[in-house]
Design a protein around this motif. Sequence first.
Motif, PDB file in Angstrom:
ATOM      1  N   SER A   2       0.851  -1.183   0.000  1.00 17.48           N
ATOM      2  CA  SER A   2       0.000   0.000   0.000  1.00 17.48           C
ATOM      3  C   SER A   2       0.885   1.230   0.000  1.00 17.48           C
ATOM      4  N   ASP A   3       0.277   2.407  -0.179  1.00 17.52           N
ATOM      5  CA  ASP A   3       1.077   3.619  -0.195  1.00 17.52           C
ATOM      6  C   ASP A   3       0.939   4.372   1.123  1.00 17.52           C
ATOM      7  N   LEU A   4       0.673   3.627   2.204  1.00 16.35           N
ATOM      8  CA  LEU A   4       0.456   4.276   3.491  1.00 16.35           C
ATOM      9  C   LEU A   4       1.689   5.037   3.966  1.00 16.35           C
ATOM     10  N   HIS A   5       2.868   4.457   3.852  1.00 11.58           N
ATOM     11  CA  HIS A   5       4.025   5.103   4.462  1.00 11.58           C
ATOM     12  C   HIS A   5       4.552   6.231   3.575  1.00 11.58           C
ATOM     13  N   THR A   6       4.814   7.354   4.235  1.00 14.13           N
ATOM     14  CA  THR A   6       5.291   8.533   3.525  1.00 14.13           C
ATOM     15  C   THR A   6       6.750   8.818   3.840  1.00 14.13           C
ATOM     16  N   MET A   7       7.243   8.268   4.949  1.00 12.99           N
ATOM     17  CA  MET A   7       8.632   8.493   5.327  1.00 12.99           C
ATOM     18  C   MET A   7       9.208   7.217   5.899  1.00 12.99           C
ATOM     19  N   GLY A   8      10.512   7.092   5.838  1.00 13.05           N
ATOM     20  CA  GLY A   8      11.169   5.961   6.477  1.00 13.05           C
ATOM     21  C   GLY A   8      11.323   6.214   7.966  1.00 13.05           C
ATOM     22  N   SER A   9      11.612   5.136   8.718  1.00 11.60           N
ATOM     23  CA  SER A   9      11.881   5.245  10.139  1.00 11.60           C
ATOM     24  C   SER A   9      13.219   4.575  10.396  1.00 11.60           C
ATOM     25  N   ASP A  10      13.915   4.997  11.458  1.00 10.13           N
ATOM     26  CA  ASP A  10      15.234   4.422  11.711  1.00 10.13           C
ATOM     27  C   ASP A  10      15.166   3.104  12.491  1.00 10.13           C
ATOM     28  N   ASN A  11      13.935   2.627  12.753  1.00  3.97           N
ATOM     29  CA  ASN A  11      13.740   1.327  13.404  1.00  3.97           C
ATOM     30  C   ASN A  11      14.263   1.265  14.836  1.00  3.97           C
ATOM     31  N   SER A  12      14.409   2.404  15.489  1.00  9.53           N
ATOM     32  CA  SER A  12      14.872   2.390  16.878  1.00  9.53           C
ATOM     33  C   SER A  12      13.806   1.813  17.818  1.00  9.53           C
ATOM     34  N   LEU A  13      12.586   1.666  17.309  1.00 10.23           N
ATOM     35  CA  LEU A  13      11.519   1.069  18.129  1.00 10.23           C
ATOM     36  C   LEU A  13      11.666  -0.445  18.240  1.00 10.23           C
ATOM     37  N   TYR A  14      12.403  -1.056  17.323  1.00  5.22           N
ATOM     38  CA  TYR A  14      12.582  -2.513  17.300  1.00  5.22           C
ATOM     39  C   TYR A  14      13.760  -2.930  18.187  1.00  5.22           C
ATOM     40  N   LEU A  15      13.485  -3.116  19.466  1.00  8.16           N
ATOM     41  CA  LEU A  15      14.518  -3.507  20.417  1.00  8.16           C
ATOM     42  C   LEU A  15      14.682  -5.023  20.431  1.00  8.16           C
ATOM     43  N   ASP A  16      15.891  -5.464  20.745  1.00 12.92           N
ATOM     44  CA  ASP A  16      16.114  -6.878  21.038  1.00 12.92           C
ATOM     45  C   ASP A  16      15.982  -7.060  22.545  1.00 12.92           C
ATOM     46  N   ILE A  17      15.387  -8.170  22.965  1.00  9.92           N
ATOM     47  CA  ILE A  17      15.182  -8.385  24.396  1.00  9.92           C
ATOM     48  C   ILE A  17      15.965  -9.608  24.863  1.00  9.92           C
ATOM     49  N   ARG A  18      16.204  -9.650  26.165  1.00 12.33           N
ATOM     50  CA  ARG A  18      16.941 -10.765  26.760  1.00 12.33           C
ATOM     51  C   ARG A  18      16.085 -12.032  26.778  1.00 12.33           C
ATOM     52  N   ASP A  19      16.727 -13.177  26.815  1.00 11.66           N
ATOM     53  CA  ASP A  19      16.008 -14.446  26.855  1.00 11.66           C
ATOM     54  C   ASP A  19      15.124 -14.576  28.091  1.00 11.66           C
ATOM     55  N   ASP A  20      15.534 -13.927  29.206  1.00 14.53           N
ATOM     56  CA  ASP A  20      14.770 -14.073  30.451  1.00 14.53           C
ATOM     57  C   ASP A  20      13.604 -13.086  30.544  1.00 14.53           C
ATOM     58  N   GLN A  21      13.478 -12.178  29.579  1.00 12.50           N
ATOM     59  CA  GLN A  21      12.350 -11.241  29.590  1.00 12.50           C
ATOM     60  C   GLN A  21      11.131 -11.860  28.924  1.00 12.50           C
ATOM     61  N   TRP A  22       9.961 -11.483  29.430  1.00 11.84           N
ATOM     62  CA  TRP A  22       8.706 -11.868  28.780  1.00 11.84           C
ATOM     63  C   TRP A  22       8.455 -10.893  27.622  1.00 11.84           C
ATOM     64  N   PRO A  23       7.770 -11.326  26.560  1.00  9.41           N
ATOM     65  CA  PRO A  23       7.362 -10.362  25.523  1.00  9.41           C
ATOM     66  C   PRO A  23       6.122  -9.579  25.988  1.00  9.41           C
ATOM     67  N   LEU A  24       6.273  -8.994  27.174  1.00  5.70           N
ATOM     68  CA  LEU A  24       5.214  -8.236  27.841  1.00  5.70           C
ATOM     69  C   LEU A  24       5.699  -6.793  27.906  1.00  5.70           C
ATOM     70  N   VAL A  25       5.084  -5.913  27.105  1.00  8.08           N
ATOM     71  CA  VAL A  25       5.606  -4.568  26.893  1.00  8.08           C
ATOM     72  C   VAL A  25       4.857  -3.574  27.785  1.00  8.08           C
ATOM     73  N   TYR A  26       5.638  -2.822  28.576  1.00  3.12           N
ATOM     74  CA  TYR A  26       5.012  -1.863  29.492  1.00  3.12           C
ATOM     75  C   TYR A  26       6.050  -0.888  30.020  1.00  3.12           C
ATOM     76  N   ASP A  27       5.612   0.343  30.228  1.00  2.00           N
ATOM     77  CA  ASP A  27       6.418   1.347  30.919  1.00  2.00           C
ATOM     78  C   ASP A  27       5.475   2.101  31.847  1.00  2.00           C
ATOM     79  N   ASP A  28       5.953   2.440  33.027  1.00  2.00           N
ATOM     80  CA  ASP A  28       5.078   3.146  33.971  1.00  2.00           C
ATOM     81  C   ASP A  28       4.633   4.497  33.433  1.00  2.00           C
TER      82      ASP A  28
END
Length: 349
Positions: A2-28
């Motif tokens: 689709s033509d939804l995206h108008t700009m690129g992103s630097d992908n800083s939102l895609y973090l790698d997580i440790r093996d002992d972390q749950w894929p449970l995303v939260y910040d206070d």
Amino acid sequence: MSDLHTMGSDNSLYLDIRDDQWPLVYDDKYNVSFLGLERFHLFDAKKWRNIIEYLKNAELITDECLVKPHEAKKSDLLVVHTKKYLRSLKWSTKVAMIAEVPVVACLPNMLVQYAYLRPMRLQTGGSILAGKLALERGWSINVGGGFHHCSGDKGGGFCPYADITLLIQFLIMNRLIQNAMIVDLDAHQGNGYERDFLGVPEVYIMDMYNRNIYPKDKEAKQAIRRKVELNNKVEDLEYMLKLRQNLKAALNEFKPDILVYNAGTDILDSDPLGFMRISEVGIIKRDEFVFEICKEHHIPIVMLTSGGYLRKTARIIADSIINLHSKGLISPKKQKKGLFSPKKLKSKE
């Protein structure tokens, strides 16, 4: 796609997580505080913190288990949102209309950005990250997000950013998936992402909602491939029968690379906006069924908590997560290598 995206992103939102972390995303910082003015709103502005507190009190998780996302920046938001729409959020009157808190119109925009829009951008970053983590671990939950009334050029219904569209668009841009299914079980029609994905066959939408309440968006309904319209006062038995029949049929029609589950709890009996009569047990069984069918079909699932306007919904969501764990449907352990691996999905090209 689709033509939804108008700009690129630097992908800083895609973090790698440790093996002992749950894929449970939260910040206070997900939680909203308007100098106490949030008390004038139906929504529990501390819902997300309360979910986490219940999970910690149940000794299911610790703070170290959780994944903290990054805030979605302007360049990230422009992947889907128009510049004009993002500029409009610099006016407190515009934000007050979206948040449905009239007094916000009287506040300096700097405060509105810090107290309301920044937590929402953080939750949006959380949804985008949760999409990646679901592919890596087989499941993920953003304890927030699910802003399904927001599209690329318009917010509304407490939803200022189109996190569902962004989640999917980021995965497609990074060639991690080729298609997706959205299963929206919030009490309200998900008209925001529906407008974004009108005429996009790679995104299959199943939306099950109360036909008698907001937003009644006829144009957006054209994007729904499996529409399940319910009436006021629907109870557990009818609800679960329709969910089982329709989700099984949807997965027979379409095999997605990922399933985005918008798990609103405003279907709860006595919710002031949903006007449905689903019990607490009904919500827990609903979530269990969706995760169970994804596990059966080997489909990665990302869950967003979305709407729910009673103080007790935080405990119900926590109880549901505890139940998913006790049934073996979620686990902090990594899936067998390759089963949900992004590399496997890339190789389809």
